[in-house]
Design a protein around this motif. Structure first.
Motif, PDB file in Angstrom:
ATOM      1  N   VAL A  12       0.835  -1.190   0.000  1.00 30.40           N
ATOM      2  CA  VAL A  12       0.000   0.000   0.000  1.00 30.40           C
ATOM      3  C   VAL A  12       0.878   1.252   0.000  1.00 30.40           C
ATOM      4  CG1 VAL A  12      -1.954  -1.100   1.141  1.00 30.40           C
ATOM      5  CG2 VAL A  12      -0.209  -0.017   2.540  1.00 30.40           C
ATOM      6  N   GLN A  13       0.296   2.353  -0.457  1.00 25.08           N
ATOM      7  CA  GLN A  13       1.024   3.613  -0.530  1.00 25.08           C
ATOM      8  C   GLN A  13       0.265   4.691   0.217  1.00 25.08           C
ATOM      9  OE1 GLN A  13       1.481   5.213  -4.523  1.00 25.08           O
ATOM     10  NE2 GLN A  13       3.508   5.960  -3.959  1.00 25.08           N
ATOM     11  N   CYS A  14       0.995   5.472   1.003  1.00 25.16           N
ATOM     12  CA  CYS A  14       0.395   6.590   1.736  1.00 25.16           C
ATOM     13  C   CYS A  14      -0.160   7.600   0.744  1.00 25.16           C
ATOM     14  CB  CYS A  14       1.460   7.248   2.617  1.00 25.16           C
ATOM     15  SG  CYS A  14       0.880   8.728   3.493  1.00 25.16           S
ATOM     16  N   THR A  15      -1.361   8.105   1.016  1.00 24.25           N
ATOM     17  CA  THR A  15      -1.996   9.067   0.115  1.00 24.25           C
ATOM     18  C   THR A  15      -1.413  10.473   0.240  1.00 24.25           C
ATOM     19  OG1 THR A  15      -3.742   9.492   1.723  1.00 24.25           O
ATOM     20  CG2 THR A  15      -4.175   7.789   0.068  1.00 24.25           C
ATOM     21  N   VAL A  16      -0.596  10.710   1.273  1.00 28.57           N
ATOM     22  CA  VAL A  16      -0.009  12.040   1.478  1.00 28.57           C
ATOM     23  C   VAL A  16       1.443  12.101   0.997  1.00 28.57           C
ATOM     24  CG1 VAL A  16       0.650  13.759   3.203  1.00 28.57           C
ATOM     25  CG2 VAL A  16      -1.544  12.599   3.379  1.00 28.57           C
ATOM     26  N   CYS A  17       2.297  11.222   1.527  1.00 25.19           N
ATOM     27  CA  CYS A  17       3.738  11.322   1.229  1.00 25.19           C
ATOM     28  C   CYS A  17       4.248  10.244   0.270  1.00 25.19           C
ATOM     29  CB  CYS A  17       4.542  11.302   2.516  1.00 25.19           C
ATOM     30  SG  CYS A  17       4.664   9.671   3.286  1.00 25.19           S
ATOM     31  N   SER A  18       3.390   9.315  -0.131  1.00 20.90           N
ATOM     32  CA  SER A  18       3.719   8.251  -1.095  1.00 20.90           C
ATOM     33  C   SER A  18       4.639   7.163  -0.551  1.00 20.90           C
ATOM     34  CB  SER A  18       4.312   8.830  -2.386  1.00 20.90           C
ATOM     35  OG  SER A  18       3.397   9.707  -2.985  1.00 20.90           O
ATOM     36  N   ALA A  19       4.858   7.106   0.767  1.00 19.00           N
ATOM     37  CA  ALA A  19       5.654   6.029   1.353  1.00 19.00           C
ATOM     38  C   ALA A  19       4.929   4.698   1.118  1.00 19.00           C
ATOM     39  CB  ALA A  19       5.846   6.261   2.848  1.00 19.00           C
ATOM     40  N   GLU A  38       0.716   3.648  11.681  1.00 19.19           N
ATOM     41  CA  GLU A  38       0.485   4.758  10.763  1.00 19.19           C
ATOM     42  C   GLU A  38       1.749   5.033   9.977  1.00 19.19           C
ATOM     43  OE1 GLU A  38       1.403   8.464  13.799  1.00 19.19           O
ATOM     44  OE2 GLU A  38      -0.670   7.892  13.437  1.00 19.19           O
ATOM     45  N   CYS A  39       1.629   5.852   8.970  1.00 22.89           N
ATOM     46  CA  CYS A  39       2.760   6.219   8.130  1.00 22.89           C
ATOM     47  C   CYS A  39       3.758   7.069   8.912  1.00 22.89           C
ATOM     48  CB  CYS A  39       2.245   7.010   6.921  1.00 22.89           C
ATOM     49  SG  CYS A  39       3.562   7.495   5.768  1.00 22.89           S
ATOM     50  N   GLN A  40       4.971   7.147   8.414  1.00 20.06           N
ATOM     51  CA  GLN A  40       6.006   7.984   9.041  1.00 20.06           C
ATOM     52  C   GLN A  40       5.613   9.453   9.074  1.00 20.06           C
ATOM     53  OE1 GLN A  40       9.341   7.107   6.534  1.00 20.06           O
ATOM     54  NE2 GLN A  40       8.527   8.232   4.793  1.00 20.06           N
ATOM     55  N   CYS A  41       4.708   9.884   8.169  1.00 17.56           N
ATOM     56  CA  CYS A  41       4.259  11.281   8.148  1.00 17.56           C
ATOM     57  C   CYS A  41       3.056  11.504   9.064  1.00 17.56           C
ATOM     58  CB  CYS A  41       3.926  11.721   6.718  1.00 17.56           C
ATOM     59  SG  CYS A  41       2.392  11.050   6.051  1.00 17.56           S
ATOM     60  N   GLY A  42       2.539  10.412   9.671  1.00 22.76           N
ATOM     61  CA  GLY A  42       1.413  10.534  10.582  1.00 22.76           C
ATOM     62  C   GLY A  42       0.066  10.206   9.955  1.00 22.76           C
ATOM     63  N   GLU A  43       0.025  10.041   8.657  1.00 19.38           N
ATOM     64  CA  GLU A  43      -1.219   9.751   7.947  1.00 19.38           C
ATOM     65  C   GLU A  43      -1.649   8.301   8.172  1.00 19.38           C
ATOM     66  OE1 GLU A  43      -4.515  10.386   5.752  1.00 19.38           O
ATOM     67  OE2 GLU A  43      -3.109  11.924   6.361  1.00 19.38           O
ATOM     68  N   ASP A  44      -2.946   8.059   8.073  1.00 22.90           N
ATOM     69  CA  ASP A  44      -3.435   6.685   8.199  1.00 22.90           C
ATOM     70  C   ASP A  44      -4.334   6.282   7.027  1.00 22.90           C
ATOM     71  OD1 ASP A  44      -5.678   8.130   8.797  1.00 22.90           O
ATOM     72  OD2 ASP A  44      -6.062   7.159  10.706  1.00 22.90           O
TER      73      ASP A  44
END
Length: 50
Positions: A12-19, A38-44
């Protein structure tokens, strides 16, 4: 007999930072990251990579 809680391992890919992360999913709308909540940028919010 089929299992009620079948799941698949997906990328899966984060919708904010693309991680990119690996996750468990039982459907294409809900993901549970493996090893973190959660993602390293804090997004879920994540999208399935094809």
């Amino acid at each position: 007999m089929t299992q009620e809680h079948e799941r698949s391992k997906v990328a899966v890919q984060c919708t904010v930072c693309s991680a990119i992360y690996t996750a468990w999913t039982a459907n294409e709308d809900s993901f549970r990251l493996i090893g973190t909540d959660e993602c390293q940028c804090g997004e879920d919010e994540f999208q399935l990579l094809s």
